[in-house]
Design an enzyme around this catalytic site. Structure first.
Site, PDB file in Angstrom:
ATOM      1  N   LYS A 134       0.830  -1.194   0.000  1.00 48.79           N
ATOM      2  CA  LYS A 134       0.000   0.000   0.000  1.00 48.79           C
ATOM      3  C   LYS A 134       0.876   1.261   0.000  1.00 48.79           C
ATOM      4  O   LYS A 134       1.954   1.275   0.610  1.00 48.79           O
ATOM      5  CB  LYS A 134      -0.900  -0.036   1.236  1.00 48.79           C
ATOM      6  CG  LYS A 134      -1.990   0.998   1.277  1.00 48.79           C
ATOM      7  CD  LYS A 134      -2.877   0.742   2.485  1.00 48.79           C
ATOM      8  CE  LYS A 134      -3.965   1.768   2.640  1.00 48.79           C
ATOM      9  NZ  LYS A 134      -4.842   1.474   3.791  1.00 48.79           N
ATOM     10  N   SER A 209      -9.371   1.849   2.597  1.00 47.68           N
ATOM     11  CA  SER A 209      -8.416   2.649   1.858  1.00 47.68           C
ATOM     12  C   SER A 209      -7.357   1.817   1.120  1.00 47.68           C
ATOM     13  O   SER A 209      -6.581   2.366   0.339  1.00 47.68           O
ATOM     14  CB  SER A 209      -7.713   3.625   2.816  1.00 47.68           C
ATOM     15  OG  SER A 209      -7.028   2.931   3.842  1.00 47.68           O
ATOM     16  N   SER A 210      -7.350   0.484   1.339  1.00 42.74           N
ATOM     17  CA  SER A 210      -6.382  -0.366   0.614  1.00 42.74           C
ATOM     18  C   SER A 210      -6.976  -0.788  -0.731  1.00 42.74           C
ATOM     19  O   SER A 210      -6.847  -1.949  -1.151  1.00 42.74           O
ATOM     20  CB  SER A 210      -6.021  -1.599   1.450  1.00 42.74           C
ATOM     21  OG  SER A 210      -5.610  -1.243   2.750  1.00 42.74           O
ATOM     22  N   ILE A 230      -7.957   0.704   9.713  1.00 43.94           N
ATOM     23  CA  ILE A 230      -8.280   1.456  10.928  1.00 43.94           C
ATOM     24  C   ILE A 230      -9.793   1.626  11.088  1.00 43.94           C
ATOM     25  O   ILE A 230     -10.272   2.200  12.038  1.00 43.94           O
ATOM     26  CB  ILE A 230      -7.550   2.817  10.939  1.00 43.94           C
ATOM     27  CG1 ILE A 230      -7.466   3.391  12.358  1.00 43.94           C
ATOM     28  CG2 ILE A 230      -8.200   3.802   9.971  1.00 43.94           C
ATOM     29  CD1 ILE A 230      -6.499   4.524  12.519  1.00 43.94           C
ATOM     30  N   GLY A 231     -10.559   1.107  10.103  1.00 47.30           N
ATOM     31  CA  GLY A 231     -12.018   1.137  10.188  1.00 47.30           C
ATOM     32  C   GLY A 231     -12.626   0.117   9.243  1.00 47.30           C
ATOM     33  O   GLY A 231     -13.836   0.027   9.090  1.00 47.30           O
ATOM     34  N   GLY A 232     -11.727  -0.655   8.594  1.00 46.17           N
ATOM     35  CA  GLY A 232     -12.166  -1.659   7.625  1.00 46.17           C
ATOM     36  C   GLY A 232     -11.357  -1.620   6.342  1.00 46.17           C
ATOM     37  O   GLY A 232     -11.716  -2.224   5.338  1.00 46.17           O
ATOM     38  N   SER A 233     -10.211  -0.935   6.363  1.00 40.98           N
ATOM     39  CA  SER A 233      -9.465  -0.633   5.130  1.00 40.98           C
ATOM     40  C   SER A 233      -8.780  -1.824   4.465  1.00 40.98           C
ATOM     41  O   SER A 233      -8.328  -1.712   3.324  1.00 40.98           O
ATOM     42  CB  SER A 233      -8.433   0.467   5.395  1.00 40.98           C
ATOM     43  OG  SER A 233      -9.085   1.671   5.681  1.00 40.98           O
TER      44      SER A 233
END
Length: 576
Positions: A134, A209-210, A230-233
């Site tokens: 990433k 975000s990934s 950090i929230g589902g990334s």
């Protein structure tokens, strides 16, 4: 008076010119970054062409179809060379990024790493495996942009610990993948490198975000990738792209953003909801091999803050029946019918296979979402996040949230007063980040941290009371149409919960969207059949054939048990 007016006029003109020059400078930096990226791609294409001329008989499709475990075996025994495998994946990655815009940069040093591993007699667990990483995972000599112009000026002076360990295990990092601006989104778009698309449907997002990792691996251009969550990334791109992905307990693979521009990583370092780094791949065995490779002496020596707990093969390989808690809704954001169907079908398959299934209801998820998770990131009313965009062009998908955070406190208070009759609904869906509660003092911040610890203790007590080993639950999906993630910030409650708890959680694809699912979606009313529920319906419609996944969870530090459960779910889904 005329002199004063003239002075005012010249001041306004100077301000306009100054802003125009600033914008031109930003545009120039972005164009330069895109040009550098494109030149890197051309070098990549040229290297692939040269290899093709030297070795014209490579069976590309056969190599790309090999699962990671089989590929590592072939590389170790010598029936495939690392060079052949690397250039095969480089070629495929170029093809995938032309379709999806998933690559942020090619890592030319991969050829140097190839020569390095060929010199060594000792073959690590990932010997000869091309790995994508990433955007913000530090690689020496490369940028970690987070999709921000302010991060374009400085390059990493050394490899991050994670990259060092991957290289020591024989892996070859070959590409860095695209991310949403500031990483605080589950879409994948930024003003510098643009929008990444889902390889199964160009109208759909790969998640974030990934998201660059998700698109590249799902498109076949990488066999193993490293993301962060950090929230589902990690889990959301895995759900949207039909991959397996693991978010470990954050400290199990401790890492640090280590960017000279500290702002680029300030949100990722937020405590007490820590960022986890983990693997993404096409199957669970690949995730287990990656964890086994990373949890080695090298990792523990390079970063003493990582607990020296090697991978427990015995737990992962166990076949004893499991006591599984399950739920198909968290009582906060009702998911589309196909995602709940996936949990029900998986539950029945696990029961038929001899596992014990126990109904489980996660406590107070609306409270966790508003008072614990979002308050962690917007404790200051979002000022730290907004500061990240100073001197930058804000991505259109993030503008509504950024503008909300920019509102003066007085305006926010007036807005809260005017919208008081709708306060419950607004807090339930949090359409507007201006409505998120903030911490108004240091004492309140300490109390907020304490409340997170209290909730974790209560959740674990409930888990222990039911004598659960693992939990089966839904994950957000199927893939959203691009642009919609920004309109539904809090639809991520299914994944966010396990960031607050810091539990290992993984995603496994088990099905695809059917015509029947699409018909049932027409009847979906969500929580209140309000504009946000209707927006979710629009976001996921037109998804026939796209992947449908479930989420598997274990207690902290039990990654091996989580992976073992994921493997069981994967096996049962493939057998049906």
């Amino acid at each position: 008076t005329s002199a004063a007016l003239a002075l005012l006029g010249s001041s306004v003109a100077a301000l306009v010119v100054w802003k125009w020059l600033g914008k031109k400078m930003i545009q120039k930096k972005m164009e330069e970054a895109r040009r550098t990226r494109d030149e890197g791609m051309k070098k990549m294409a040229k290297a692939v062409q040269q290899f093709r001329e030297q070795v014209p008989s490579v069976q590309t499709d056969a190599i790309l179809s090999l699962p990671l475990l089989e590929l590592t075996g072939r590389l170790r025994e010598g029936s495939l060379s690392p060079r052949t495998v690397l250039y095969t994946y480089l070629e495929k990655a170029l093809e995938v990024t032309r379709q999806t815009n998933c690559l942020r940069h090619f890592i030319p040093e991969c050829e140097e790493q190839l020569r390095e591993i060929e010199r060594h007699k000792e073959k690590g667990l990932l010997y000869g495996i091309p790995v994508s990483i990433k955007d913000h995972i530090g690689h020496k000599g490369h940028l970690a942009t987070c999709g921000l112009v302010r991060c374009l000026g400085t390059v990493m002076e050394e490899d991050s610990v994670l990259v060092k360990v991957l290289k020591r295990q024989g892996a070859i990092p070959f590409a860095m993948t695209n991310v949403p601006q500031s990483l605080f989104s589950y879409d994948c778009s930024n003003p510098i490198f643009g929008q990444t698309l889902n390889p199964f449907n160009p109208q759909k997002s790969p998640g974030g975000s990934s998201g660059g990792e998700g698109a590249l691996i799902a498109g076949g251009g990488s066999i193993l990738g490293i993301g962060s969550d950090i929230g589902g990334s990690i889990r959301l791109p895995s759900s949207f792209c039909g991959l397996c992905g693991l978010k470990p307990t954050a400290e199990r693979l401790r890492w640090c953003v280590a960017h000279p521009s500290a702002e680029c990583g300030c949100l990722l370092s937020s405590h007490p909801v820590p960022c986890a780094v983990g693997p993404m791949a096409r199957d669970v065995d690949s995730l287990a091999l990656c964890m086994k490779a990373l949890l080695c002496q090298e990792m523990f020596q390079l970063d003493p803050s990582v607990p020296p707990i090697p991978f427990n093969e015995e737990v992962f390989s166990s076949s004893s029946p499991l006591r599984v808690g399950y739920y198909d809704t968290d009582g906060y954001f009702p998911l589309p019918p196909c995602m709940r169907r996936a949990v029900k079908e998986t539950r029945r398959a696990l029961q038929a296979a001899g596992h014990q299934l126990v109904p489980f209801s996660p406590p107070r998820v609306p409270y966790v979402m508003t008072e614990l998770f979002l308050k962690t990131f917007f404790a200051d009313g979002g000022r730290a996040w907004v500061d990240v965009f100073t001197g930058d062009i804000v991505d259109p998908h993030l503008k509504p949230q950024v503008n909300s955070c920019k509102m003066p406190r007085l305006v926010k208070k007036l807005l809260a007063l005017l919208l008081k009759p709708l306060q419950f609904l607004l807090l339930l869906k949090l359409k507007d980040v201006a409505m998120i509660p903030t911490c108004r003092s240091v004492k309140e911040m300490w109390n907020h941290h304490h409340q997170i610890q209290v909730y974790r203790s209560q959740f674990i007590a409930r888990w222990k009371e039911l004598q659960l080993e693992v939990v089966l639950c839904p994950v957000l999906g199927p893939a959203f149409t691009t642009g919609y993630p920004g309109k539904l910030l809090t639809a991520i409650s299914s994944t966010m919960l396990y960031n607050v708890l810091n539990f290992p959680a993984g995603v496994v694809p088990v099905s695809t969207v059917t015509e029947a699912d699409e018909e049932e979606l027409k009847l979906y009313q969500g929580c209140c059949d309000d504009p946000w529920d209707r927006t979710l319906k629009q976001a996921v419609s037109g998804a026939v054939g796209l992947p449908v996944a479930v989420q598997c969870v274990a207690l902290p530090w039990q990654e091996e048990l989580c992976l073992r459960f994921m493997k069981e779910v994967e096996t049962l889904s493939r057998d049906k």
